[in-house]
Design a protein around this motif. Sequence first.
Motif, short mmCIF file in Angstrom:
data_model
loop_
_atom_site.label_atom_id
_atom_site.label_comp_id
_atom_site.label_asym_id
_atom_site.label_seq_id
_atom_site.Cartn_x
_atom_site.Cartn_y
_atom_site.Cartn_z
N ALA A 91 0.83 -1.21 0.00
CA ALA A 91 0.00 0.00 0.00
C ALA A 91 0.87 1.26 0.00
O ALA A 91 0.57 2.24 -0.72
CB ALA A 91 -0.93 0.00 1.21
N GLU A 92 1.92 1.27 0.77
CA GLU A 92 2.83 2.42 0.81
C GLU A 92 3.43 2.70 -0.57
O GLU A 92 3.55 3.84 -1.00
CB GLU A 92 3.95 2.17 1.81
CG GLU A 92 3.57 2.36 3.26
CD GLU A 92 4.77 2.17 4.18
OE1 GLU A 92 5.76 1.54 3.75
OE2 GLU A 92 4.71 2.66 5.31
N ASN A 93 3.80 1.63 -1.25
CA ASN A 93 4.49 1.78 -2.53
C ASN A 93 3.57 2.15 -3.68
O ASN A 93 4.07 2.46 -4.78
CB ASN A 93 5.26 0.50 -2.85
CG ASN A 93 6.59 0.41 -2.11
OD1 ASN A 93 7.61 0.91 -2.55
ND2 ASN A 93 6.57 -0.23 -0.94
N LEU A 126 -6.06 -8.13 -1.33
CA LEU A 126 -5.14 -7.02 -1.63
C LEU A 126 -5.89 -5.84 -2.22
O LEU A 126 -5.63 -4.68 -1.84
CB LEU A 126 -4.05 -7.49 -2.59
CG LEU A 126 -3.06 -6.42 -3.05
CD1 LEU A 126 -2.35 -5.78 -1.87
CD2 LEU A 126 -2.05 -7.00 -4.04
N ALA A 127 -6.83 -6.09 -3.12
CA ALA A 127 -7.59 -5.01 -3.74
C ALA A 127 -8.34 -4.20 -2.67
O ALA A 127 -8.31 -2.96 -2.69
CB ALA A 127 -8.57 -5.58 -4.76
N GLY A 134 -4.29 2.37 0.26
CA GLY A 134 -3.37 2.75 -0.81
C GLY A 134 -3.64 4.15 -1.35
O GLY A 134 -4.46 4.90 -0.82
N ALA A 135 -2.91 4.49 -2.41
CA ALA A 135 -3.10 5.78 -3.07
C ALA A 135 -4.51 5.85 -3.66
O ALA A 135 -5.12 4.83 -4.00
CB ALA A 135 -2.05 5.94 -4.16
N ASP A 136 -5.02 7.08 -3.81
CA ASP A 136 -6.38 7.25 -4.36
C ASP A 136 -6.50 6.64 -5.75
O ASP A 136 -7.59 6.20 -6.15
CB ASP A 136 -6.71 8.75 -4.43
CG ASP A 136 -6.91 9.37 -3.05
OD1 ASP A 136 -7.17 8.60 -2.10
OD2 ASP A 136 -6.80 10.61 -2.93
N ARG A 137 -5.40 6.62 -6.47
CA ARG A 137 -5.43 6.07 -7.82
C ARG A 137 -5.80 4.58 -7.81
O ARG A 137 -6.35 4.08 -8.79
CB ARG A 137 -4.06 6.27 -8.47
CG ARG A 137 -4.02 5.90 -9.94
CD ARG A 137 -2.69 6.29 -10.55
NE ARG A 137 -2.59 5.88 -11.93
CZ ARG A 137 -1.55 6.11 -12.71
NH1 ARG A 137 -0.50 6.77 -12.23
NH2 ARG A 137 -1.52 5.69 -13.96
#
Length: 212
Positions: A91-93, A126-127, A134-137
Amino acid sequence: PATVATLSPPSRTRSNRRTSSTMSASSYSKGAKKRWNNIDWAHVKHKTLQAKRSVASVANDMVMTDIENITRAATRDSRTAPNPKDLRTIAENTHHYRSQYPQIMAILWQRLRSTRWRCVYKGLILARFLILHGADRCTTDIKAHRPELQQLTTFRHIDKQTGKDEGFNVREKSAAVLDLLNDPDFLARERATAKAVADRIAGASGGGLGGG
């Protein structure tokens, strides 16, 4: 006086050996045929495929980046659940749009399109984690694939040994992910809850999302 030669009766030893050898060969042939017929070819095929996948997995590990290997490990075809630390690292990456993000998402969609139910199920785990952490993207991209997620709500996989429909797990998880995507208010609440949990973990470990 003349010496009278005596003739011994012909020896049967060589003939007996030949007969014994023929019988042994025949018995061996029958035994070999029986063992051949008793081979579980389905099991042999399964083990061969497992070996091929193992070799391919090792080869991939050697050429892929660290984040690709972490993403693959989190969604691999095994009985173990994804490591929470790995999920947080992934998630960070996702915030590295030009490098790690495409690598992570490529593996995610590969898993979600797999025929192996555990890979699909862990891909959905994961999704959901990326939608919340995760990022908004991530959310934008996963929303764009809603038709694929909708197809997974009818996913079926019958275990040949137990007769159990393992597809049930995939159907339940894909429906849960779609619920997040289809209800903005629910998504906002779940994100707030996830952030509060992450903050508590960070406070307890003295680090960020990558800690603990």
